[in-house]
Design a protein around this motif. Structure first.
Motif, short mmCIF file in Angstrom:
data_model
loop_
_atom_site.label_atom_id
_atom_site.label_comp_id
_atom_site.label_asym_id
_atom_site.label_seq_id
_atom_site.Cartn_x
_atom_site.Cartn_y
_atom_site.Cartn_z
N ALA A 71 51.31 12.07 89.05
CA ALA A 71 49.91 11.91 89.47
C ALA A 71 48.98 11.69 88.29
N ASP A 72 49.55 11.56 87.09
CA ASP A 72 48.78 11.29 85.86
C ASP A 72 47.77 12.39 85.56
N ILE A 73 48.17 13.62 85.83
CA ILE A 73 47.29 14.76 85.58
C ILE A 73 47.42 15.27 84.14
N LEU A 74 48.55 14.96 83.49
CA LEU A 74 48.79 15.51 82.15
C LEU A 74 47.68 15.20 81.14
N PRO A 75 47.22 13.95 81.02
CA PRO A 75 46.14 13.70 80.04
C PRO A 75 44.90 14.53 80.31
N LEU A 76 44.59 14.76 81.58
CA LEU A 76 43.43 15.56 81.94
C LEU A 76 43.65 17.02 81.57
N LEU A 77 44.87 17.50 81.72
CA LEU A 77 45.18 18.89 81.39
C LEU A 77 45.05 19.13 79.89
N ASN B 190 64.22 17.91 79.89
CA ASN B 190 63.91 17.22 78.63
C ASN B 190 62.94 16.07 78.86
N ALA B 191 63.08 15.39 79.99
CA ALA B 191 62.18 14.28 80.29
C ALA B 191 60.75 14.77 80.47
N GLN B 192 60.59 15.94 81.09
CA GLN B 192 59.25 16.47 81.27
C GLN B 192 58.66 16.94 79.95
N ILE B 193 59.48 17.50 79.10
CA ILE B 193 59.00 17.89 77.77
C ILE B 193 58.53 16.66 77.00
N ARG B 194 59.32 15.60 77.07
CA ARG B 194 58.93 14.36 76.37
C ARG B 194 57.64 13.78 76.96
N ALA B 195 57.46 13.92 78.26
CA ALA B 195 56.25 13.40 78.90
C ALA B 195 55.01 14.10 78.37
N VAL B 196 55.11 15.42 78.17
CA VAL B 196 53.98 16.16 77.59
C VAL B 196 53.69 15.70 76.18
N LEU B 197 54.73 15.58 75.39
CA LEU B 197 54.55 15.22 73.98
C LEU B 197 54.06 13.78 73.82
N ARG B 198 54.40 12.92 74.76
CA ARG B 198 53.98 11.52 74.67
C ARG B 198 52.49 11.34 74.94
#
Length: 276
Positions: free
Chosen positions: A221-227, A254-262
């Protein structure tokens, strides 16, 4: 007993064709729902949730049709916008907020309606919808899964957070000082929305196969940048809630961890180091 008789009489008025009486009955039912567990449960057993849901759907349909008008006459009665507010408050009270929570089977069918109300212009209705979803998403993986499985809900939540963040960033210092705040010092819609996301992301703390898919809905849902932006927020409750969300996502695959770091490795690292 007398309580049951009154509740059934009020429900009959909500279902009736006289708009003003229906509005007053909705207001009365909302007050009854907030008066204690015993009365709340009587109202639940009497079918209070589907009655208030039908009223809200009807109110929002009329509101969408006559959005440019201050009100619309229906059968000789004025249909003002605050009618949706009262029905939403009553329904939210029936859906949770008290211990013990209502039976999940009685409340889970409200999720699509709450998702729809997240898109309303009326911020009072939106705040009530966020409060209801925060309560409904808490307590079990079944609840979390129902939230993420409700079509469009996470996307609507992401758009809502984005709108609040953009509005806050665009506001002047004076406008921010006048803005509606909670006792914690932050916008109630933002804090409520973050609680929903936090509840969803706690699925990663459970050793179950579907946990990753629940958290993936937040990422999709593309919420990570907002978080990550909220890690800079002035309010400590917002920062703490956001840190809990990020920590739970980082407990995933691991994919979710990489998504946060990206998203933004530098700003995320600086934010976490500065505020935790």
């Amino acid at each position: 007993g007398g309580g049951e008789s009154l509740i059934y009489a009020l429900i009959a008025h909500v279902r009736g064709d006289h708009a003003d009486r229906a509005e007053q009955a909705v207001w009365a039912l909302a007050n009854i729902a907030a008066a204690g567990i015993e009365l709340r449960d009587i109202l639940l057993d009497a079918g209070g949730i589907p009655v208030l849901m039908s009223h809200l759907y009807a109110a929002e349909a009329r509101g969408a049709e006559f959005a440019a008008l201050p009100g619309v006459y229906i059968a000789g009665d004025l249909w003002p916008s605050h009618w949706s507010r009262r029905a939403a408050v009553g329904l939210a009270t029936l859906c949770g907020g008290a211990d013990p929570q209502p039976e999940w089977e009685l409340t889970c069918n409200t999720l699509p309606l709450w998702g729809q109300l997240l898109t309303m212009v009326d911020e009072h209705v939106v705040a009530t919808a966020v409060r209801a979803l925060a309560s409904l998403s808490e307590g079990s993986l079944e609840r979390v899964r129902a939230i993420t499985d409700t079509e469009g809900l996470m996307e609507q939540l992401g758009e809502l957070i984005r709108a609040v963040v953009n509005t806050t960033m665009a506001a002047s210092d004076e406008e921010r000082a006048r803005a509606t705040v909670t006792h914690k010092g932050a916008h109630p819609v933002l804090t409520g929305a973050l609680v929903i996301v936090r509840n969803v992301c706690t699925a990663n703390c459970l050793s179950v196969a579907c946990a990753d898919s629940c958290v993936q809905c937040v990422i999709d849902a593309d919420i990570l940048p907002l978080l990550l932006h909220q890690l800079y927020h002035d309010d400590i409750y917002v920062r703490s809630c956001t840190c809990a969300i990020v920590a739970n996502i980082l407990a995933g695959s691991n994919a979710q961890i990489r998504a946060v770091l990206r998203v933004d490795q530098t700003s995320a690292a600086v934010s976490i180091g500065r505020f935790i």
